[in-house]
Design an enzyme around this catalytic site. Structure first.
Site, PDB file in Angstrom:
ATOM      1  N   GLY A   1      -6.931   4.197   5.541  1.00 44.53           N
ATOM      2  CA  GLY A   1      -6.735   5.397   6.346  1.00 44.53           C
ATOM      3  C   GLY A   1      -5.673   6.276   5.724  1.00 44.53           C
ATOM      4  O   GLY A   1      -5.049   5.909   4.715  1.00 44.53           O
TER       5      GLY A   1
ATOM      6  N   ARG B   1       0.133   7.918   8.396  1.00 43.29           N
ATOM      7  CA  ARG B   1       0.406   7.932   9.840  1.00 43.29           C
ATOM      8  C   ARG B   1      -0.870   7.896  10.678  1.00 43.29           C
ATOM      9  O   ARG B   1      -0.899   8.379  11.815  1.00 43.29           O
ATOM     10  CB  ARG B   1       1.233   9.161  10.225  1.00 43.29           C
ATOM     11  CG  ARG B   1       2.661   9.136   9.707  1.00 43.29           C
ATOM     12  CD  ARG B   1       3.410   7.952  10.238  1.00 43.29           C
ATOM     13  NE  ARG B   1       4.845   8.011   9.945  1.00 43.29           N
ATOM     14  CZ  ARG B   1       5.668   6.993  10.082  1.00 43.29           C
ATOM     15  NH1 ARG B   1       5.195   5.829  10.471  1.00 43.29           N
ATOM     16  NH2 ARG B   1       6.950   7.118   9.810  1.00 43.29           N
TER      17      ARG B   1
ATOM     18  N   LYS C   1      -2.979   2.748  10.562  1.00 42.79           N
ATOM     19  CA  LYS C   1      -3.622   1.635   9.860  1.00 42.79           C
ATOM     20  C   LYS C   1      -2.763   0.371   9.858  1.00 42.79           C
ATOM     21  O   LYS C   1      -3.292  -0.741   9.989  1.00 42.79           O
ATOM     22  CB  LYS C   1      -4.017   2.038   8.440  1.00 42.79           C
ATOM     23  CG  LYS C   1      -2.883   2.554   7.566  1.00 42.79           C
ATOM     24  CD  LYS C   1      -3.422   3.123   6.257  1.00 42.79           C
ATOM     25  CE  LYS C   1      -2.276   3.570   5.353  1.00 42.79           C
ATOM     26  NZ  LYS C   1      -1.494   4.701   5.934  1.00 42.79           N
TER      27      LYS C   1
ATOM     28  N   ALA D   1       5.322  -7.506   2.234  1.00 42.05           N
ATOM     29  CA  ALA D   1       5.735  -6.108   2.085  1.00 42.05           C
ATOM     30  C   ALA D   1       5.836  -5.794   0.597  1.00 42.05           C
ATOM     31  O   ALA D   1       6.695  -6.326  -0.107  1.00 42.05           O
ATOM     32  CB  ALA D   1       7.067  -5.870   2.777  1.00 42.05           C
TER      33      ALA D   1
ATOM     34  N   HIS E   1       8.920  -1.299  11.407  1.00 39.09           N
ATOM     35  CA  HIS E   1       7.836  -2.244  11.160  1.00 39.09           C
ATOM     36  C   HIS E   1       8.243  -3.653  11.588  1.00 39.09           C
ATOM     37  O   HIS E   1       7.477  -4.368  12.235  1.00 39.09           O
ATOM     38  CB  HIS E   1       7.462  -2.247   9.672  1.00 39.09           C
ATOM     39  CG  HIS E   1       6.412  -1.241   9.318  1.00 39.09           C
ATOM     40  ND1 HIS E   1       5.107  -1.584   9.101  1.00 39.09           N
ATOM     41  CD2 HIS E   1       6.473   0.105   9.165  1.00 39.09           C
ATOM     42  CE1 HIS E   1       4.404  -0.499   8.808  1.00 39.09           C
ATOM     43  NE2 HIS E   1       5.224   0.536   8.840  1.00 39.09           N
TER      44      HIS E   1
END
Length: 400
Positions: A229, A232, A235, A253, A271
């Site tokens: 995607g 923002r 996704k 990460a 996150h």
């Protein structure tokens, strides 16, 4: 053991009274849900809700034979009239067990918030666990025997499902049924069904009768998923949702740290805050060894940052280096990653960015990155059973 769901909605029902949201506006007909109440073998009523007698009649049952009415949570709404002939409603103290004249045994399970869960065992030994809205069992030990059916707030408390899986209380054949359904899943019934399937759960309409212990095909959880995607688009949140009912997840990460970049640090913090506390984090771009190992599910966020690192290492940003071996070196790294995804035994959810739909980059290196990410996305997607495109927070299933 026969279970009839007289209602499957949140305590206020769905649609909520006077709520103008899009979900409530479209919750009509079969999508409308009364407050959750369960009728077990016509003898036990779990939660007393307005219209319970009428709901039972519509489902082809009667409350005449009910010998016990138990409540699971504080009822803050208007007083509910007790249908004629029903015993007074009550709650069993945590840890206590009640045996009904019908032969059913009911044990109260302590929760991590106000409310009581109930484990119901039939005379034949089938076991059902019913959890209150917003509730998760407290103090579960590992090595529990799996229930035949678990009925609870899957959408509101996915961590409860994760805890039950970790303890063994939810096994590979456990039928997980979502109730206490509210207006917090945009997209209506199709989106609800998709999210529940990702958790190995399902929802049924009000009035449905289920047989506890009867075989029901548990939704297959895709082993490899790619979520793509724009910026923002939602996704990363979508990827996290796909694994939120797993007891352990390794969050990979690929962005690493950026010294002195406070904006990046804020993104990383946000996150981490929304991830379950049981998840572990690894900051690395060395994905091939992780994919080769056995272990809990991997959430890789994201492939575009992995590609940035790979291009850095082979000098792919420089035109001369690209033409004299950089391109071949990058192709080799991508091929190794794709091969690792093909052969991995782990559950994998990976996030990437969809590129090529906007402004053409002004530099040769920018256009190179765009092209290589498009190629990586296509190759990675070929190895995934499930492919999602997220647009404006809404997930579109491209392959399932």
């Amino acid at each position: 053991m026969e279970l009839t769901l007289l209602g499957t909605g949140a305590p206020a029902g769905l649609p909520r009274p006077d709520c103008p949201c899009a979900v409530c506006a479209t919750a009509r007909g079969a999508s409308a849900r009364a407050a959750t109440a369960l009728l077990v073998d016509g003898a036990l009523l779990l939660d007393l809700t307005p219209g319970a007698a009428l709901a039972a009649a519509r489902a082809g049952h009667s409350l005449v034979g009910v010998r016990q009415v138990l409540l699971t949570h504080p009822h803050d709404g208007p007083a509910v009239d007790l249908p004629a002939g029903l015993p007074a409603a009550g709650r069993v103290p945590d840890g206590r067990e009640l045996t009904l004249i019908s032969g059913h045994r009911v044990r109260a399970v302590s929760m991590d918030n106000p409310g009581t869960g109930y484990e119901v065992t039939s005379p034949d030994g089938e076991r059902l666990l019913y959890l209150p809205p917003g509730g998760a069992p407290a103090g579960l030990a590992e090595g529990l025997a799996a229930y035949e059916m678990v009925v609870g707030d899957v959408v509101g408390r996915p961590d409860a499902i994760a805890r039950l899986r970790a303890s063994g209380a939810i096994g590979s054949t456990t039928d997980v049924v979502a109730v206490h359904l509210d207006h917090d899943v945009p997209g209506g019934a199709p989106e609800l069904a998709r999210r529940l399937a990702a958790a190995g759960a399902r929802a049924v309409p009000d009035g449905t009768t289920l047989i506890v212990g009867e075989y029901h095909a548990v939704p297959d959880l895709p082993r490899r998923t790619l979520v793509t995607g724009g910026a923002r688009s939602g996704k990363s949140l979508e990827a996290e949702r796909r694994l939120e009912t797993f007891p352990e997840v390794l969050y990979v990460a690929t962005g690493g740290g950026r010294e002195g970049d406070t904006e990046w640090a804020s993104r990383v913090w946000l996150h981490r805050e929304r991830r379950p506390g049981s998840w572990r984090t690894a900051e690395t771009c060395d994905l091939v060894p992780l994919l080769a190992e056995d272990g809990p599910p991997l959430l890789i966020d994201c492939l575009s940052l992995w590609l940035t690192d790979a291009m850095d290492k082979v000098g792919a940003w420089d035109d001369a280096t690209w033409d004299t071996g950089g391109e071949d070196a990058l192709r080799e790294r991508v091929a190794e990653l794709v091969a690792a995804v093909r052969t991995t035994s782990r559950t994998v959810v990976a996030v990437t960015n969809e590129v090529g739909s906007g402004v053409v980059p002004a530099t040769a290196s920018g256009r190179r990155f765009r092209d290589e990410l498009g190629r990586l996305n296509a190759a990675f997607a070929d190895e995934c059973e499930h492919l999602l495109l997220v647009v404006a927070g809404q997930a579109i299933v491209l392959r399932s």
